[in-house]
Design an enzyme around this catalytic site. Structure first.
Site, PDB file in Angstrom:
ATOM      1  N   LYS A  51       2.700  -3.666  -4.967  1.00 29.11           N
ATOM      2  CA  LYS A  51       3.012  -3.142  -3.634  1.00 29.11           C
ATOM      3  C   LYS A  51       1.827  -3.402  -2.738  1.00 29.11           C
ATOM      4  O   LYS A  51       0.688  -3.525  -3.230  1.00 29.11           O
ATOM      5  CB  LYS A  51       3.294  -1.633  -3.709  1.00 29.11           C
ATOM      6  CG  LYS A  51       4.102  -1.098  -2.552  1.00 29.11           C
ATOM      7  CD  LYS A  51       5.599  -1.340  -2.681  1.00 29.11           C
ATOM      8  CE  LYS A  51       6.323  -0.995  -1.411  1.00 29.11           C
ATOM      9  NZ  LYS A  51       7.780  -1.047  -1.557  1.00 29.11           N
TER      10      LYS A  51
ATOM     11  N   ASP B 275       9.060  -3.739   3.680  1.00 29.38           N
ATOM     12  CA  ASP B 275       9.207  -2.306   3.401  1.00 29.38           C
ATOM     13  C   ASP B 275       9.131  -1.648   4.783  1.00 29.38           C
ATOM     14  O   ASP B 275       9.388  -2.317   5.803  1.00 29.38           O
ATOM     15  CB  ASP B 275       8.088  -1.812   2.459  1.00 29.38           C
ATOM     16  CG  ASP B 275       8.347  -0.403   1.914  1.00 29.38           C
ATOM     17  OD1 ASP B 275       9.136  -0.263   0.980  1.00 29.38           O
ATOM     18  OD2 ASP B 275       7.776   0.569   2.446  1.00 29.38           O
TER      19      ASP B 275
HETATM   20  P1  NDP Z   1      12.272   0.688   8.049  1.00 31.20           P
HETATM   21  O1  NDP Z   1      10.925   0.530   8.634  1.00 31.20           O
HETATM   22  O2  NDP Z   1      13.303  -0.344   8.367  1.00 31.20           O
HETATM   23  O3  NDP Z   1      12.878   2.107   8.444  1.00 31.20           O
HETATM   24  C1  NDP Z   1      12.234   3.285   8.102  1.00 31.20           C
HETATM   25  C2  NDP Z   1      12.989   4.446   8.720  1.00 31.20           C
HETATM   26  O4  NDP Z   1      12.458   5.662   8.208  1.00 31.20           O
HETATM   27  C3  NDP Z   1      12.828   4.501  10.236  1.00 31.20           C
HETATM   28  O5  NDP Z   1      13.968   5.095  10.805  1.00 31.20           O
HETATM   29  C4  NDP Z   1      11.598   5.412  10.375  1.00 31.20           C
HETATM   30  O6  NDP Z   1      11.500   6.087  11.596  1.00 31.20           O
HETATM   31  C5  NDP Z   1      11.841   6.404   9.271  1.00 31.20           C
HETATM   32  N1  NDP Z   1      10.566   6.961   8.824  1.00 31.20           N
HETATM   33  C6  NDP Z   1       9.503   6.271   8.347  1.00 31.20           C
HETATM   34  N2  NDP Z   1       8.498   7.116   8.089  1.00 31.20           N
HETATM   35  C7  NDP Z   1       8.935   8.338   8.398  1.00 31.20           C
HETATM   36  C8  NDP Z   1       8.368   9.643   8.343  1.00 31.20           C
HETATM   37  N3  NDP Z   1       7.117   9.820   7.890  1.00 31.20           N
HETATM   38  N4  NDP Z   1       9.131  10.702   8.733  1.00 31.20           N
HETATM   39  C9  NDP Z   1      10.386  10.515   9.190  1.00 31.20           C
HETATM   40  N5  NDP Z   1      10.994   9.307   9.274  1.00 31.20           N
HETATM   41  C10 NDP Z   1      10.274   8.249   8.880  1.00 31.20           C
HETATM   42  O7  NDP Z   1      12.044   0.810   6.467  1.00 31.20           O
HETATM   43  P2  NDP Z   1      13.092   0.575   5.301  1.00 31.20           P
HETATM   44  O8  NDP Z   1      14.446   0.982   5.728  1.00 31.20           O
HETATM   45  O9  NDP Z   1      12.876  -0.785   4.769  1.00 31.20           O
HETATM   46  O10 NDP Z   1      12.528   1.568   4.183  1.00 31.20           O
HETATM   47  C11 NDP Z   1      12.950   2.931   4.095  1.00 31.20           C
HETATM   48  C12 NDP Z   1      12.640   3.458   2.707  1.00 31.20           C
HETATM   49  O11 NDP Z   1      13.323   2.667   1.721  1.00 31.20           O
HETATM   50  C13 NDP Z   1      11.167   3.453   2.297  1.00 31.20           C
HETATM   51  O12 NDP Z   1      10.922   4.551   1.450  1.00 31.20           O
HETATM   52  C14 NDP Z   1      11.059   2.162   1.492  1.00 31.20           C
HETATM   53  O13 NDP Z   1       9.965   2.182   0.596  1.00 31.20           O
HETATM   54  C15 NDP Z   1      12.385   2.188   0.763  1.00 31.20           C
HETATM   55  N6  NDP Z   1      12.825   0.898   0.239  1.00 31.20           N
HETATM   56  C16 NDP Z   1      13.021  -0.166   1.074  1.00 31.20           C
HETATM   57  C17 NDP Z   1      13.478  -1.357   0.567  1.00 31.20           C
HETATM   58  C18 NDP Z   1      13.853  -2.500   1.438  1.00 31.20           C
HETATM   59  O14 NDP Z   1      14.473  -3.433   0.937  1.00 31.20           O
HETATM   60  N7  NDP Z   1      13.551  -2.487   2.732  1.00 31.20           N
HETATM   61  C19 NDP Z   1      13.649  -1.555  -0.888  1.00 31.20           C
HETATM   62  C20 NDP Z   1      13.507  -0.340  -1.675  1.00 31.20           C
HETATM   63  C21 NDP Z   1      13.068   0.817  -1.108  1.00 31.20           C
HETATM   64  P3  NDP Z   1      10.459   5.576  12.722  1.00 31.20           P
HETATM   65  O15 NDP Z   1      11.092   4.349  13.290  1.00 31.20           O
HETATM   66  O16 NDP Z   1      10.347   6.711  13.686  1.00 31.20           O
HETATM   67  O17 NDP Z   1       9.178   5.302  12.014  1.00 31.20           O
END
Ligand code: NDP
Length: 440
Positions: free
Chosen positions: A118, A158
């Site tokens: 990671k 991510d």
């Molecule tokens: P994105 O950046 O596309 O989206 C993240 C979302 O979560 C946004 O809406 C963001 O809001 C919100 N968010 C992030 N941090 C916080 C916080 N501290 N409190 C509240 N809301 C928060 O990321 P992904 O969709 O790619 O990833 C989301 C999750 O899925 C993570 O845990 C990631 O590790 C996991 N994941 C992702 C994969 C992938 O293929 N993308 C694969 C496996 C797991 P804001 O815009 O306000 O920051």
């Protein structure tokens, strides 16, 4: 745990991830003395290496800015290191070590030859111009390129790292090395990306929920679903829920959540995707466009639902949220985000006997399709969308069945303990490979 805490002071997220795995694995190891004798779990808690580096870039006003970047190469016993990069101000070594630790089990569960890693940086892409994001990504890759390679370490996206950032980083790698090779996944389709990679994590989390429901006689058709986040994983989890006839009630971001009692249908979801990916706006703007909905600060878990799919970030379901979900009749959780539920919250779900699909299994669809992107890059071919959709569904069903085989009958009232199942199933393959290599 004492040793882990002593060796890694001030890293609570990493301690939490190890604690969650060790708690379920230790009874299993107790029956297999060779794992204990060879200190396999202890070795798995120590990353192969952690690289940290300076990332210097110039903002639009000509100021020099400095961030810190990392790559945690956790374990390559079963394949090249593989795992995303996160750009968020909260990124630190603890967060990346928890994610890398989890990734080794997740990647093992997919059945594909991928080790765990990671990376990321404490850079906040929010509010930055296109050019600033580009300069940051190029600077980040200028250092990262020394540590990765198609057979060494293959990062992906991510939080805060999507198609745009991957494009800038891939371009910089190509420019620096004069090599066009599959060193990142989640690439654009024009330069070696795979169809359905964007959709894969969200779709996969819903497929995992569907597989759990098949065991218990439940169905998504007509069910009410609460989803957190509004990024990549959240929007595609919502899309798959809609395909399967569910009503999606909530989405969120770090500012709060929207609750749409009429349901977030396909057209509204497309609006959210454009809001987030093109206009880079906030979820609160949804209520001006769709006045039937409400915006609230905080997290969406007080909204009564049949199923919850957390898709934002770690520890976004605390113990009170978990109790509220159960009290309001929630029958199952499938974790799209990594480690979204605190350990005590998981206990609440398991004590209540509701379905609990842990992240390392439920969100493995993304890395599984990344593995397929690596295969396509190596063979210099592109698979069709139909083929990949079928492979994703089969992979998620396979992961479910693998977890089920280890967790069957071990949950409350003879149900399946998917946490135990995922941890043991993920552990065994990596552990056996490490045994084969001897002491190293
Ligand atoms: P994105 O950046 O596309 O989206 C993240 C979302 O979560 C946004 O809406 C963001 O809001 C919100 N968010 C992030 N941090 C916080 C916080 N501290 N409190 C509240 N809301 C928060 O990321 P992904 O969709 O790619 O990833 C989301 C999750 O899925 C993570 O845990 C990631 O590790 C996991 N994941 C992702 C994969 C992938 O293929 N993308 C694969 C496996 C797991 P804001 O815009 O306000 O920051």
């Amino acid at each position: 745990m004492d040793g882990v805490q002593k060796r890694n002071p001030g890293q609570p997220e990493f301690h939490q991830a190890v604690h969650e795995v060790a708690g379920t694995i230790l009874p299993y190891i107790a029956e297999k003395p060779i794992y204990h004798k060879m200190q396999i779990l202890e070795r798995m808690t120590e990353p192969d290496r952690v690289v940290s580096f300076r990332v210097c870039w110039e903002d639009d006003e000509g100021n020099i800015r400095v961030n810190r970047g990392w790559r945690v190469q956790f374990n390559n016993a079963i394949g090249p290191y593989k795992g995303g990069c996160r750009f968020h101000p909260s990124v630190n070594e603890s967060v990346l070590k928890f994610l890398g630790f989890e990734q080794q089990f997740k990647n093992s569960l997919t059945g594909l030859p991928m080790g765990g890693g990671k990376g990321g940086a404490n850079f906040n892409p929010k509010g930055k111009s296109e050019n600033e994001v580009m300069r940051f990504c190029q600077s980040f890759m200028t250092e990262l390129c020394r540590h990765i390679g198609p057979n060494t370490d293959v990062p992906a996206g991510d939080i805060g790292v999507g198609a745009r950032e991957i494009g800038y980083m891939f371009g910089q790698y190509k420019r620096l090395t004069n090599k066009f090779e599959g060193i990142l996944t989640g690439k654009g389709l024009e330069f070696g990306g795979s169809l359905i990679r964007t959709e894969a994590t969200g779709y996969g989390a819903v497929y995992f929920l569907q597989s759990m429901l098949e065991q218990t006689g439940g169905a998504l058709d007509g069910a009410r679903v609460c989803i957190s986040g509004s990024g990549n994983v959240a929007t595609y989890a919502a899309e798959k829920c809609l395909h399967l006839g569910a009503k999606v009630l909530t989405l969120s971001d770090s500012g709060g959540y929207i609750h749409d009692p009429d349901g977030i249908d396909g057209e509204k979801l497309e609006w959210v995707k454009a809001l987030k990916n093109v206009r880079r706006g906030r979820i609160s703007e949804y209520v001006a466009e769709y006045p039937g909905a409400e915006f609230h600060e905080g997290r969406p878990w007080s909204v009564p639902c049949d199923y919850a799919i957390p898709c934002a970030t770690q520890n976004e379901i605390d113990v009170d949220d978990a109790k509220l979900l159960v009290k309001n009749g929630c029958k199952g959780i499938s974790e799209g985000a990594n480690m979204p539920t605190v350990v005590e919250g998981i206990n609440v779900f398991q004590d209540a006997g509701i379905l609990y699909g842990p992240s390392k299994a439920a969100n493995a669809g993304g890395v599984a399709v990344s593995g397929m992107e690596m295969s396509q890059n190596s063979a210099r071919i592109s698979w069709s969308e139909d083929e990949l959709q079928k492979l994703l569904l089969e992979t998620m069903q396979g992961i479910h069945d693998n977890c089920y085989s280890y967790g069957e009958g071990k949950g409350k009232d003879g149900g399946c303990d998917y946490l135990l199942g995922a941890n043991v199933a993920g552990f065994v393959k990596v552990a056996d490979a490490m045994l084969a290599y001897g002491v190293q």
